[in-house]
Design a protein around this motif. Structure first.
Motif, mmCIF file in Angstrom:
data_model
loop_
_atom_site.group_PDB
_atom_site.id
_atom_site.type_symbol
_atom_site.label_atom_id
_atom_site.label_comp_id
_atom_site.label_asym_id
_atom_site.label_seq_id
_atom_site.Cartn_x
_atom_site.Cartn_y
_atom_site.Cartn_z
ATOM 1 N N LEU A 1 1.630 0.023 -8.893
ATOM 2 C CA LEU A 1 2.126 -1.279 -8.614
ATOM 3 C C LEU A 1 1.439 -2.514 -8.837
ATOM 4 O O LEU A 1 1.486 -3.555 -9.345
ATOM 5 C CB LEU A 1 2.995 -1.443 -7.252
ATOM 6 N N ARG A 2 -0.061 -2.374 -8.373
ATOM 7 C CA ARG A 2 -1.203 -3.128 -8.827
ATOM 8 C C ARG A 2 -1.532 -3.251 -10.352
ATOM 9 O O ARG A 2 -1.766 -4.597 -10.883
ATOM 10 C CB ARG A 2 -2.222 -2.897 -8.105
ATOM 11 N N ALA A 3 -1.203 -2.248 -10.927
ATOM 12 C CA ALA A 3 -1.448 -2.332 -12.517
ATOM 13 C C ALA A 3 -0.324 -2.873 -13.091
ATOM 14 O O ALA A 3 -0.395 -3.582 -14.213
ATOM 15 C CB ALA A 3 -1.390 -1.029 -13.130
ATOM 16 N N GLU A 4 0.956 -3.332 -12.474
ATOM 17 C CA GLU A 4 1.837 -4.028 -12.977
ATOM 18 C C GLU A 4 2.091 -5.597 -12.278
ATOM 19 O O GLU A 4 2.738 -6.116 -12.318
ATOM 20 C CB GLU A 4 3.211 -3.360 -12.613
ATOM 21 N N ASP A 5 0.786 -5.828 -11.704
ATOM 22 C CA ASP A 5 0.409 -7.211 -11.434
ATOM 23 C C ASP A 5 1.353 -7.457 -10.041
ATOM 24 O O ASP A 5 1.668 -8.685 -9.724
ATOM 25 C CB ASP A 5 0.841 -8.204 -12.570
ATOM 26 N N ARG A 6 1.589 -6.467 -9.157
ATOM 27 C CA ARG A 6 2.293 -6.698 -8.075
ATOM 28 C C ARG A 6 1.027 -6.923 -7.056
ATOM 29 O O ARG A 6 0.222 -6.070 -7.064
ATOM 30 C CB ARG A 6 3.158 -5.801 -7.696
ATOM 31 N N THR A 7 1.320 -7.566 -6.055
ATOM 32 C CA THR A 7 0.443 -7.642 -4.878
ATOM 33 C C THR A 7 0.518 -6.555 -3.669
ATOM 34 O O THR A 7 1.381 -6.703 -3.068
ATOM 35 C CB THR A 7 0.228 -9.022 -4.118
ATOM 36 N N VAL A 8 -0.338 -5.818 -3.830
ATOM 37 C CA VAL A 8 -0.391 -4.575 -2.853
ATOM 38 C C VAL A 8 -1.795 -4.088 -2.391
ATOM 39 O O VAL A 8 -2.627 -3.932 -3.252
ATOM 40 C CB VAL A 8 0.204 -3.286 -3.457
ATOM 41 N N SER A 9 -1.897 -4.521 -1.145
ATOM 42 C CA SER A 9 -3.003 -4.217 -0.484
ATOM 43 C C SER A 9 -3.313 -3.125 0.313
ATOM 44 O O SER A 9 -2.463 -2.370 0.485
ATOM 45 C CB SER A 9 -3.447 -5.657 0.406
ATOM 46 N N PRO A 10 -4.556 -2.459 0.724
ATOM 47 C CA PRO A 10 -4.536 -1.355 1.366
ATOM 48 C C PRO A 10 -3.841 -1.579 2.828
ATOM 49 O O PRO A 10 -3.355 -0.642 3.350
ATOM 50 C CB PRO A 10 -6.126 -1.310 1.848
ATOM 51 N N GLY A 11 -3.742 -2.628 3.318
ATOM 52 C CA GLY A 11 -2.896 -2.997 4.330
ATOM 53 C C GLY A 11 -1.316 -2.453 4.246
ATOM 54 O O GLY A 11 -0.644 -1.773 4.996
ATOM 55 N N HIS A 12 -0.669 -2.828 3.075
ATOM 56 C CA HIS A 12 0.631 -2.141 2.819
ATOM 57 C C HIS A 12 0.623 -0.735 2.755
ATOM 58 O O HIS A 12 1.398 -0.385 3.167
ATOM 59 C CB HIS A 12 0.809 -2.802 1.188
ATOM 60 N N VAL A 13 -0.495 -0.138 2.289
ATOM 61 C CA VAL A 13 -0.455 1.292 2.232
ATOM 62 C C VAL A 13 -0.260 1.862 3.666
ATOM 63 O O VAL A 13 0.182 2.648 4.025
ATOM 64 C CB VAL A 13 -1.720 1.951 1.491
ATOM 65 N N ILE A 14 -1.520 1.311 4.547
ATOM 66 C CA ILE A 14 -1.203 1.743 5.870
ATOM 67 C C ILE A 14 0.260 1.575 6.675
ATOM 68 O O ILE A 14 0.655 2.518 7.360
ATOM 69 C CB ILE A 14 -2.304 1.217 6.701
#
Length: 788
Positions: A308-321
């Motif tokens: 998703l980050r490669a597709e220019d969407r804002t996804v942080s480590p916090g989202h993964v957690i």
């Protein structure tokens, strides 16, 4: 041994789910513990000589065993194997430990023969299936889905979720390595007692052959035999039968001569969406489960975040957690031992995709399914044409990829020109690796754009095309000659001539041109001749950029044009509305073709173009020709500069006179201003616009409803900006700003003379275009017609 029962010491039967990572891990653990002396695997026995190739370093799954009939290469079957397939794991274990491995399923010679009289087909029920059917197989009878029955019995409404809970999430190597296989065998035994063969009698024949091969291995290796097969077959292999009974089931089976090889496969083709009956819904997810050493959900959600980050969407480590926490919570609420794909997907949708299914579809396509393409070593058996294709592909640096990609070619470069020729030759052979696309880099004939995507079935098409020759060039040449002789219509032959030039097949052109000349001489239908001419003219253009000779093609094109000129005027007389509309398309096609042909190709004297103009004059003047064709002829002459605007206005005025029926006048207008450029003609020529405006306002009310549909079709084809400008001109009305006082008098344009202030407004733009040497006074002088 005829009539003897199977020995008391039974083999180690490892019943699996095809393409199940849990089964694959369990098979590896069981083989490590049992250390058998031979491993028998469900698959075609003719592939035994190909087994050592699986140990080569450049053999990377997913791959498939391909069997095809020697006399009918298009009749084929696949046995796909992924890295997480239990059969592949068993195969690799045997090779790594120096243990013989053998395939024991029904030979492909019978499998393909069974399909000879069937049109289409897929594999059987999920999980317990033989080969994937190739082209020409038919749908099998409805079969019992063993996993579906077991899942329903356990209270699940989803067989995939049940399988994940009882197998994928239980781990392997913990405790008794054979426990999962014992439990599955008991469940399948109960199902076989209830459903028998599950609705497909061929399983009984396959299982009879498997039992015979197991007996042979037991005689040779005694109790050191391990069998890896679909769990559905385990009860049948455990069942005691006589050799005579099994041989009786195999007696008289049909046969065809077959060849087998390894071919690359893709994860997408392993999915059910790809049409494979024994496929899984999520091969990418299963590959991840098989490869992940620990914490599979955390690693999976990290992959999703990276995508998703490669597709220019804002996804942080916090989202993964947060997504991991949500997946764990959902699994606990749903009573599952660990989060599965469903929980991970719900967590991604809620946390990373903000509830939207649009980015989630990307995750499903790229990760859950995936475009992983396997590789096979160059030493695998192949027909000579396949080897030539592989050599050419490597030399031109064209790598097969499962994901679609665009390839832009500049035909002025040698490598790109060779790539173009190869792709065109493959299309002629039915190997659709690439398909032409609209070029975004320009419209010149030296540019080509292709969309490339490699599908496993192309290996079958390559084997099938091997009957035409041993190289791509020879095969394409032979195929083109055969297609020319078998072509039914003139347009088919001209299209083939165009293809031969695109593919650079000089050896096929003499045959194609001979057939083309014969068909053109015999065909008296002007519509057929008009359809054939554009393809020939396009072919002449390719000769310049591709360096191919087109002298013979020029002669045929000129002769074809002459026959169109002679036959077109009589063919346009007394046509109904539908036939007239079709003929207008032919007139446009011929006009465009002659514009491309150019005088240089037509004996250098402009004869063809002038002959065509005389034909248009005849069409424009004959009252028996439908109005749509007369109007189109006038328009084309006007575009060519062979008809003055005053004369065009006069002809329109005659047609729109009160004595002409409104429907005929509307048809003439449709022919004159319909199609590309017609709207701009009305915008920029006030006299023509005024004529149409005056006629339309004078149409009687009772006739207006008959005229309206034709006029709507004409004006609806204009660009939105053109329609908007025409509407503005109508809104202003006669005498408004920018309109002449009298619509039928005065100079062309928006006013009786030039508007100096409006013309001076474009001076800054012209200065930029002309460069620093352009000066305002000089531009004004040129505009006024005064020499500088």
């Amino acid at each position: 041994m005829n009539g003897r029962e199977a020995p008391d010491a039974g083999p180690l039967l490892l019943g699996v789910r095809h393409h199940g990572p849990g089964s694959a891990r369990a098979v590896r653990a069981a083989l490590d513990g049992a250390r058998p002396r031979v491993v028998l695997i469900e698959g075609p026995p003719e592939a035994d000589p190909l087994i050592p190739l699986a140990a080569q370093e450049d053999m990377r799954p997913p791959v498939a065993l391909l069997a095809h009939a020697v006399d009918e290469p298009g009749r084929s079957a696949f046995w796909p194997l992924a890295a997480f397939s239990p059969e592949w794991v068993a195969l690799r274990w045997a090779l790594e430990h120096g243990v013989p491995a053998r395939f024991i399923d029904l030979p492909a010679t019978h499998t393909l023969a069974w399909e000879r009289e069937e049109e289409e087909g897929e594999g059987g029920a999920e999980g317990e299936d033989g080969p994937e059917r190739g082209a020409g197989a038919a749908d099998e009878d409805m079969r019992v889905d063993p996993l579906g029955v077991l899942a329903e019995t356990a209270g699940y409404d989803d067989a995939e979720r049940w399988w994940e809970d009882v197998v994928e999430h239980r781990g392997a190597g913990k405790g008794d390595a054979l426990a999962p296989f014992t439990a599955l065998e008991e469940a399948m035994t109960a199902l076989r007692e209830e459903y028998g063969s599950g609705g497909h009698g061929r399983d009984l024949i396959r299982e009879a052959h498997m039992r015979l091969r197991v007996r042979d291995a037991q005689r040779e290796f005694e109790d050191g035999v391990a069998v890896v097969c679909g769990a559905w077959h385990v009860p049948a292999l455990r069942h005691r039968t006589t050799v005579a009974a099994d041989r009786a089931l195999l007696k008289g089976l049909p046969r065809v001569k077959t060849d087998l090889t390894w071919v690359p496969w893709t994860h997408r083709r392993l999915s059910r969406a790809g049409g494979y009956g024994a496929g899984v819904t999520s091969p990418g997810w299963y590959a991840h489960l098989f490869d992940a050493p620990d914490r599979p959900v955390e690693r999976w959600l990290t992959k999703v975040a990276r995508l998703l980050r490669a597709e220019d969407r804002t996804v942080s480590p916090g989202h993964v957690i947060e997504a991991v926490r949500l997946a764990d919570t959902l699994a606990a609420l749903r009573g599952r031992p660990l989060p599965g794909l469903g929980e991970a997907t719900d967590a991604v949708r809620a946390v990373m995709c903000e509830g939207s299914d649009v980015p989630l579809a990307l995750v499903h396509d790229r990760l859950v399914v995936g475009d992983v393409l396997g590789e096979v070593p160059p030493t695998v058996p192949a027909v000579p044409l396949q080897r030539d294709l592989e050599r050419t592909r490597r030399r031109l640096r064209l790598k097969p990829e499962a994901a679609e990609r665009e390839l832009d070619l500049d035909l002025r470069k040698d490598t790109d020109a060779e790539r173009s020729r190869l792709l065109h030759r493959l299309r002629l052979l039915g190997i659709a690796w690439g398909r032409p696309a609209a070029s975004r880099g320009g419209t010149g004939t030296f540019r080509e754009t292709w969309r490339l995507r490699w599908e496993p079935e192309l290996a079958v098409r390559a084997a099938e095309a091997g009957v035409w020759g041993t190289t791509v060039l020879a095969a394409a040449t032979a195929k083109a000659e055969s297609d020319a002789i078998a072509a039914r219509g003139l347009a088919d032959v001209t299209g083939l001539a165009e293809h031969c030039l695109l593919a650079a097949l000089p050896g096929a052109l003499p045959t194609v041109m001979r057939v083309l000349a014969d068909r053109a001489a015999l065909d008296t239908d002007v519509a057929h001749l008009a359809q054939a001419l554009p393809a020939l003219v396009r072919s002449l253009r390719y000769g310049d950029v591709r360096g191919t000779g087109t002298a013979a093609l020029t002669e045929v094109a000129a002769g074809l044009a002459e026959r169109v000129f002679v036959g077109l005027p009589p063919a346009c007389v007394s046509l109904d509305a539908e036939a007239a509309e079709e003929m207008r398309g032919h007139v446009d096609a011929v006009h465009g073709a002659l514009g491309l042909l150019g005088d240089s190709h037509a004996a250098g004297d402009g004869r063809l173009r002038e002959r065509w103009r005389s034909v248009l004059r005849k069409l424009s003047a004959r009252d028996t020709v439908p109005g749509v064709l007369r109007g189109r002829a006038v328009r084309l002459l006007l575009d060519e500069g062979r008809l003055a605007q005053e004369e065009a206005a006069r002809l329109m005025g005659l047609v729109l006179s009160p004595g002409t029926p409104p429907a005929h006048a509307a048809a003439w207008i449709d022919g004159f201003v319909g199609g590309p450029g017609g709207g701009l003609l009305l915008v920029h020529d006030e006299r023509l616009f005024g004529l149409v405006d005056q006629w339309l306002t004078a149409v009687p009310a009772e006739a207006f409803t008959d005229v309206l549909p034709l006029l709507r079709r004409t004006f609806a084809a204009y660009e939105p900006g053109v329609r908007r400008t025409l509407g503005e001109l109508v809104r202003r009305g006669p005498g408004g700003h920018g309109r002449t006082a009298g619509a039928t008098a005065g100079a062309p344009g928006f006013g009786p003379g030039l508007d100096g202030a409006r013309a001076d407004a474009v001076l800054p733009v012209l200065r930029l275009l002309l460069g620093p040497d352009g000066d305002d006074e000089g531009i004004r002088a040129e505009r006024a017609g005064v020499p500088r």
